[in-house]
Design a protein around this motif. Structure first.
Motif, PDB file in Angstrom:
ATOM      1  N   ASP A 105       0.835  -1.209   0.000  1.00  0.00           N
ATOM      2  CA  ASP A 105       0.000   0.000   0.000  1.00  0.00           C
ATOM      3  C   ASP A 105       0.864   1.252   0.000  1.00  0.00           C
ATOM      4  O   ASP A 105       0.566   2.221  -0.697  1.00  0.00           O
ATOM      5  CB  ASP A 105      -0.907   0.002   1.235  1.00  0.00           C
ATOM      6  N   ILE A 106       1.914   1.220   0.786  1.00  0.00           N
ATOM      7  CA  ILE A 106       2.783   2.397   0.873  1.00  0.00           C
ATOM      8  C   ILE A 106       3.475   2.647  -0.457  1.00  0.00           C
ATOM      9  O   ILE A 106       3.538   3.790  -0.931  1.00  0.00           O
ATOM     10  CB  ILE A 106       3.816   2.223   1.997  1.00  0.00           C
ATOM     11  N   VAL A 108       2.519   1.834  -3.487  1.00  0.00           N
ATOM     12  CA  VAL A 108       1.553   2.382  -4.438  1.00  0.00           C
ATOM     13  C   VAL A 108       1.263   3.841  -4.123  1.00  0.00           C
ATOM     14  O   VAL A 108       1.245   4.711  -4.994  1.00  0.00           O
ATOM     15  CB  VAL A 108       0.244   1.572  -4.406  1.00  0.00           C
ATOM     16  N   MET A 109       1.060   4.095  -2.843  1.00  0.00           N
ATOM     17  CA  MET A 109       0.694   5.452  -2.450  1.00  0.00           C
ATOM     18  C   MET A 109       1.831   6.433  -2.723  1.00  0.00           C
ATOM     19  O   MET A 109       1.593   7.571  -3.120  1.00  0.00           O
ATOM     20  CB  MET A 109       0.319   5.461  -0.973  1.00  0.00           C
ATOM     21  N   GLN A 110       3.051   5.968  -2.546  1.00  0.00           N
ATOM     22  CA  GLN A 110       4.184   6.845  -2.846  1.00  0.00           C
ATOM     23  C   GLN A 110       4.219   7.207  -4.320  1.00  0.00           C
ATOM     24  O   GLN A 110       4.417   8.369  -4.687  1.00  0.00           O
ATOM     25  CB  GLN A 110       5.487   6.168  -2.433  1.00  0.00           C
ATOM     26  N   GLU A 112       1.704   7.284  -6.298  1.00  0.00           N
ATOM     27  CA  GLU A 112       0.578   8.169  -6.574  1.00  0.00           C
ATOM     28  C   GLU A 112       0.853   9.580  -6.088  1.00  0.00           C
ATOM     29  O   GLU A 112       0.432  10.559  -6.704  1.00  0.00           O
ATOM     30  CB  GLU A 112      -0.687   7.607  -5.938  1.00  0.00           C
ATOM     31  N   LEU A 113       1.560   9.684  -4.984  1.00  0.00           N
ATOM     32  CA  LEU A 113       1.929  11.017  -4.501  1.00  0.00           C
ATOM     33  C   LEU A 113       2.877  11.686  -5.482  1.00  0.00           C
ATOM     34  O   LEU A 113       2.771  12.888  -5.742  1.00  0.00           O
ATOM     35  CB  LEU A 113       2.570  10.923  -3.116  1.00  0.00           C
ATOM     36  N   ASP A 114       3.785  10.901  -6.025  1.00  0.00           N
ATOM     37  CA  ASP A 114       4.688  11.446  -7.038  1.00  0.00           C
ATOM     38  C   ASP A 114       3.878  12.024  -8.203  1.00  0.00           C
ATOM     39  O   ASP A 114       4.108  13.150  -8.646  1.00  0.00           O
ATOM     40  CB  ASP A 114       5.623  10.349  -7.570  1.00  0.00           C
ATOM     41  N   ALA A 116       0.746  12.896  -8.257  1.00  0.00           N
ATOM     42  CA  ALA A 116      -0.052  14.051  -7.818  1.00  0.00           C
ATOM     43  C   ALA A 116       0.816  15.296  -7.765  1.00  0.00           C
ATOM     44  O   ALA A 116       0.401  16.382  -8.175  1.00  0.00           O
ATOM     45  CB  ALA A 116      -0.665  13.773  -6.447  1.00  0.00           C
ATOM     46  N   GLU A 117       2.029  15.119  -7.294  1.00  0.00           N
ATOM     47  CA  GLU A 117       2.942  16.261  -7.224  1.00  0.00           C
ATOM     48  C   GLU A 117       3.243  16.783  -8.627  1.00  0.00           C
ATOM     49  O   GLU A 117       3.239  17.996  -8.864  1.00  0.00           O
ATOM     50  CB  GLU A 117       4.240  15.849  -6.524  1.00  0.00           C
ATOM     51  N   ARG A 119       1.403  16.587 -11.294  1.00  0.00           N
ATOM     52  CA  ARG A 119       0.223  17.300 -11.796  1.00  0.00           C
ATOM     53  C   ARG A 119       0.126  18.682 -11.182  1.00  0.00           C
ATOM     54  O   ARG A 119      -0.164  19.665 -11.853  1.00  0.00           O
ATOM     55  CB  ARG A 119      -1.051  16.500 -11.487  1.00  0.00           C
ATOM     56  N   CYS A 120       0.397  18.747  -9.886  1.00  0.00           N
ATOM     57  CA  CYS A 120       0.383  20.039  -9.195  1.00  0.00           C
ATOM     58  C   CYS A 120       1.376  20.994  -9.835  1.00  0.00           C
ATOM     59  O   CYS A 120       1.057  22.143 -10.148  1.00  0.00           O
ATOM     60  CB  CYS A 120       0.746  19.855  -7.723  1.00  0.00           C
ATOM     61  N   LEU A 121       2.578  20.504 -10.027  1.00  0.00           N
ATOM     62  CA  LEU A 121       3.640  21.358 -10.565  1.00  0.00           C
ATOM     63  C   LEU A 121       3.311  21.781 -11.996  1.00  0.00           C
ATOM     64  O   LEU A 121       3.583  22.919 -12.385  1.00  0.00           O
ATOM     65  CB  LEU A 121       4.979  20.618 -10.501  1.00  0.00           C
TER      66      LEU A 121
ATOM     67  N   ARG B  58      -7.526   1.778   1.041  1.00  0.00           N
ATOM     68  CA  ARG B  58      -6.080   1.631   1.181  1.00  0.00           C
ATOM     69  C   ARG B  58      -5.604   2.500   2.343  1.00  0.00           C
ATOM     70  O   ARG B  58      -4.791   2.078   3.155  1.00  0.00           O
ATOM     71  CB  ARG B  58      -5.370   2.023  -0.100  1.00  0.00           C
ATOM     72  N   LEU B  62      -3.752   1.645   6.211  1.00  0.00           N
ATOM     73  CA  LEU B  62      -2.561   2.297   6.753  1.00  0.00           C
ATOM     74  C   LEU B  62      -2.899   3.178   7.955  1.00  0.00           C
ATOM     75  O   LEU B  62      -2.071   3.955   8.432  1.00  0.00           O
ATOM     76  CB  LEU B  62      -1.882   3.129   5.670  1.00  0.00           C
ATOM     77  N   MET B  75      -6.102  15.220  -3.950  1.00  0.00           N
ATOM     78  CA  MET B  75      -4.854  15.277  -4.700  1.00  0.00           C
ATOM     79  C   MET B  75      -5.021  14.730  -6.115  1.00  0.00           C
ATOM     80  O   MET B  75      -4.206  14.981  -6.987  1.00  0.00           O
ATOM     81  CB  MET B  75      -3.768  14.498  -3.975  1.00  0.00           C
ATOM     82  N   LEU B  85      -3.287  24.810  -4.761  1.00  0.00           N
ATOM     83  CA  LEU B  85      -2.297  23.875  -5.276  1.00  0.00           C
ATOM     84  C   LEU B  85      -1.053  23.849  -4.398  1.00  0.00           C
ATOM     85  O   LEU B  85      -0.485  22.796  -4.134  1.00  0.00           O
ATOM     86  CB  LEU B  85      -1.913  24.273  -6.710  1.00  0.00           C
ATOM     87  N   LEU B  89       0.557  20.797  -2.325  1.00  0.00           N
ATOM     88  CA  LEU B  89       1.944  20.333  -2.344  1.00  0.00           C
ATOM     89  C   LEU B  89       2.445  20.108  -0.927  1.00  0.00           C
ATOM     90  O   LEU B  89       3.161  19.145  -0.643  1.00  0.00           O
ATOM     91  CB  LEU B  89       2.823  21.364  -3.059  1.00  0.00           C
ATOM     92  N   ILE B  92       1.035  16.943   0.338  1.00  0.00           N
ATOM     93  CA  ILE B  92       1.701  15.805  -0.294  1.00  0.00           C
ATOM     94  C   ILE B  92       3.002  15.481   0.435  1.00  0.00           C
ATOM     95  O   ILE B  92       3.290  14.320   0.719  1.00  0.00           O
ATOM     96  CB  ILE B  92       1.981  16.107  -1.781  1.00  0.00           C
ATOM     97  N   ARG B  96       3.972  12.125   2.518  1.00  0.00           N
ATOM     98  CA  ARG B  96       5.157  11.363   2.168  1.00  0.00           C
ATOM     99  C   ARG B  96       6.028  11.121   3.391  1.00  0.00           C
ATOM    100  O   ARG B  96       6.549  10.026   3.592  1.00  0.00           O
ATOM    101  CB  ARG B  96       5.941  12.095   1.086  1.00  0.00           C
ATOM    102  N   LEU B  99       4.552   8.403   5.363  1.00  0.00           N
ATOM    103  CA  LEU B  99       4.784   7.088   4.752  1.00  0.00           C
ATOM    104  C   LEU B  99       6.202   6.604   5.052  1.00  0.00           C
ATOM    105  O   LEU B  99       6.422   5.426   5.333  1.00  0.00           O
ATOM    106  CB  LEU B  99       4.549   7.155   3.246  1.00  0.00           C
TER     107      LEU B  99
END
Lengths: 125, 125
Positions: A105-106, A108-110, A112-114, A116-117, A119-121, B58, B62, B75, B85, B89, B92, B96, B99
């Motif tokens: 889970d972690i 995958v979530m990492q 996804e956070l990447d 998301a980041e 997309r934000c940027l 998920r 956790l 996100m 946004l 960030l 996010i 992280r 995690l």
DNA sequence: GGAGAAGTTTACGTTAACGTAAACTAGCGG
DNA sequence: CCGCTAGTTTACGTTAACGTAAACTTCTCC
């Protein structure tokens, strides 16, 4: 001069060290997770209690219930008969399986956070 | 013949797939985590809802609260202004960091489970 | 057309994990 | 001796995350 090793703690000591309230610590005792001795009225915590508390809080960070942490603590105690030990082995495997799932889970979530980041940027450019 | 891709689900579909009750799914909607459309009275869930539900569950594994999962879901949405946004960030990075801490906790706990298992096996010999 | 099966709303109930408040005691420095 | 700090017990309060029950509609199948 050899450093003195602390072998007992007050409730305030532990509360400060682990950043919890004394209420919380007493609550864990009510639940049977800690077994401090008494000097008069006052609770005195051993290294074992301190370790148990550490286990509980680590468990909390992973979303464990106190019931689950109770089992974790039991795994530290070798005072059990054969049947109990075998049951314990079962619990150990269950816990391990859960940890493996959490690892997945972690990961995958990492990822996804990447994303998301990113997309934000992108949006911010 | 090309396989048809399912793009909408009933509440029962999702409940079965993810092994939760319909009550739970409706509760998440009340909390604003899901936004199904309606065919008459009946809820119709999109792929986005399904993804959101996956995220929530998920997160639960956790130890995340629904409030935290709400942020995770956000996100995924690019509908935000600059300030939002940047706030995102920040979240996010918080997530992280958490995690990473959880990863450490899991590693330690895995080692401890190994030890506990050894002790168990020793006692059983 | 009657009986399920699956959906709906409304609303009160429950459990875990503490928070908070009150009222008390015990040691300690000035 | 007095006030402060740290400790104690007792007990009611609170929040999150649903469970459970009742009473209703809608569709489908025989």
């Amino acid at each position: 001069m050899t450093a003195k090793k602390i072998t007992s703690w007050s409730i305030g000591d532990l509360a400060r060290e682990f950043d919890v309230t004394t209420r919380t610590i007493r609550f864990y005792e009510d639940e049977g997770l800690l077994q401090p001795e008494r000097r008069g009225q006052t609770r005195v915590y051993s290294a074992a209690d301190r370790t148990a508390l550490k286990l509980i809080l680590r468990g909390k960070r992973l979303g464990f219930s106190l019931a689950e942490s109770r089992q974790l603590i039991q795994m530290y105690n070798p005072d059990a008969n054969r049947a109990q030990l075998e049951a314990l082995l079962g619990k150990i495997h269950e816990r391990r399986a859960q940890l493996v799932q959490q690892l997945r889970d972690i990961e995958v979530m990492q990822l996804e956070l990447d994303e998301a980041e990113q997309r934000c940027l992108e949006c911010l450019k």
